[in-house]
Write a protein that holds these residues in place. Structure first.
Motif, PDB file in Angstrom:
ATOM      1  N   VAL A  77       0.838  -1.188   0.000  1.00 48.40           N
ATOM      2  CA  VAL A  77       0.000   0.000   0.000  1.00 48.40           C
ATOM      3  C   VAL A  77       0.883   1.251   0.000  1.00 48.40           C
ATOM      4  CG1 VAL A  77      -1.696   1.320   1.318  1.00 48.40           C
ATOM      5  CG2 VAL A  77      -1.923  -1.157   1.114  1.00 48.40           C
ATOM      6  N   LEU A  78       1.959   1.232   0.806  1.00 51.03           N
ATOM      7  CA  LEU A  78       2.893   2.357   0.821  1.00 51.03           C
ATOM      8  C   LEU A  78       3.534   2.560  -0.552  1.00 51.03           C
ATOM      9  CD1 LEU A  78       4.732   2.040   4.254  1.00 51.03           C
ATOM     10  CD2 LEU A  78       3.256   3.881   3.490  1.00 51.03           C
ATOM     11  N   GLU A  79       3.862   1.467  -1.202  1.00 50.55           N
ATOM     12  CA  GLU A  79       4.459   1.549  -2.537  1.00 50.55           C
ATOM     13  C   GLU A  79       3.468   2.156  -3.539  1.00 50.55           C
ATOM     14  OE1 GLU A  79       5.898  -1.591  -5.879  1.00 50.55           O
ATOM     15  OE2 GLU A  79       6.566  -1.974  -3.825  1.00 50.55           O
ATOM     16  N   ARG A  80       2.199   1.776  -3.467  1.00 52.45           N
ATOM     17  CA  ARG A  80       1.161   2.325  -4.350  1.00 52.45           C
ATOM     18  C   ARG A  80       0.960   3.827  -4.070  1.00 52.45           C
ATOM     19  NH1 ARG A  80      -3.847  -1.893  -5.033  1.00 52.45           N
ATOM     20  NH2 ARG A  80      -2.713  -3.394  -6.311  1.00 52.45           N
ATOM     21  N   ILE A  81       0.953   4.187  -2.790  1.00 53.12           N
ATOM     22  CA  ILE A  81       0.786   5.597  -2.430  1.00 53.12           C
ATOM     23  C   ILE A  81       1.953   6.413  -2.974  1.00 53.12           C
ATOM     24  CG2 ILE A  81       0.796   7.226  -0.486  1.00 53.12           C
ATOM     25  CD1 ILE A  81      -0.829   5.126   1.076  1.00 53.12           C
ATOM     26  N   THR A  82       3.156   5.911  -2.830  1.00 49.07           N
ATOM     27  CA  THR A  82       4.349   6.603  -3.313  1.00 49.07           C
ATOM     28  C   THR A  82       4.313   6.734  -4.832  1.00 49.07           C
ATOM     29  OG1 THR A  82       5.598   5.701  -1.440  1.00 49.07           O
ATOM     30  CG2 THR A  82       6.869   6.591  -3.278  1.00 49.07           C
ATOM     31  N   GLU A 105       3.232  10.112  -9.620  1.00 57.00           N
ATOM     32  CA  GLU A 105       2.427  10.335 -10.825  1.00 57.00           C
ATOM     33  C   GLU A 105       1.722  11.696 -10.760  1.00 57.00           C
ATOM     34  OE1 GLU A 105      -1.550   8.366 -12.803  1.00 57.00           O
ATOM     35  OE2 GLU A 105      -0.155   7.037 -11.752  1.00 57.00           O
ATOM     36  N   LEU A 106       1.150  12.003  -9.594  1.00 60.41           N
ATOM     37  CA  LEU A 106       0.466  13.287  -9.421  1.00 60.41           C
ATOM     38  C   LEU A 106       1.442  14.460  -9.449  1.00 60.41           C
ATOM     39  CD1 LEU A 106      -2.203  12.360  -6.739  1.00 60.41           C
ATOM     40  CD2 LEU A 106      -2.577  12.771  -9.174  1.00 60.41           C
TER      41      LEU A 106
END
Length: 117
Positions: free
Chosen positions: A6-11, A16-17
Motif C-alpha cells: 500500500v505504501l508503494e502504491r501511495i508513493t 504520478e500526481l
C-alpha cells in the motif's frame, strides 16, 4: 502496521500526481504568456484602428499607405463637374465600358454604371 504494498502504491501515485502537476504548471505558464501576448496585440490593433480612423476623417476618403505615404483610394469629387453635358459624359461612359466588360462594374439598361456588390 503499514502494508509495504500500500505504501508503494501511495508513493507511486504521489509521484504520478507530482509529474502531472509539473505538466499543468508548465501549461498554465504557457497559457498565461499567450494571453499576455494577445492582450498586447489587441492594444496595438486598437491603436492602429484609431489612427486609421483619424487619418480617414482628416482625409475625407479611404486612405492607404503606398510606399510609406498616405494615398487616397478614391479621390474627392471636383466641384462643378457637369456630367449632364453630353460631350463630357460620352467619353466617360466609353472609359467605363472596359471595367464593365471585366465584371468590375454593372452597366444598367439606361446606360448608367453601378458598382458590383
Amino acid at each position: 502496521m503499514m502494508d509495504p504494498e500500500v505504501l508503494e502504491r501511495i508513493t507511486a501515485r504521489r509521484a504520478e500526481l507530482d509529474g502531472l502537476e509539473e505538466q499543468l504548471v508548465k501549461q498554465l505558464v504557457e497559457v498565461r504568456a499567450e494571453r499576455d501576448e494577445l492582450a498586447v496585440a489587441e492594444r496595438v490593433l486598437q491603436r492602429l484602428s484609431e489612427q486609421i480612423a483619424d487619418e480617414q476623417a482628416e482625409a475625407g476618403s479611404l486612405v492607404v499607405q503606398v510606399a510609406g505615404r498616405a494615398a487616397r483610394l478614391v479621390p474627392d469629387r471636383a466641384p462643378g463637374l457637369d456630367t449632364g453635358v453630353r460631350g463630357k459624359l460620352e467619353p466617360l461612359r466609353g472609359k467605363l465600358t472596359k471595367p464593365a466588360d471585366r465584371g468590375w462594374l454593372h452597366k444598367r439598361p439606361d446606360g448608367r454604371f453601378t458598382a458590383r456588390p
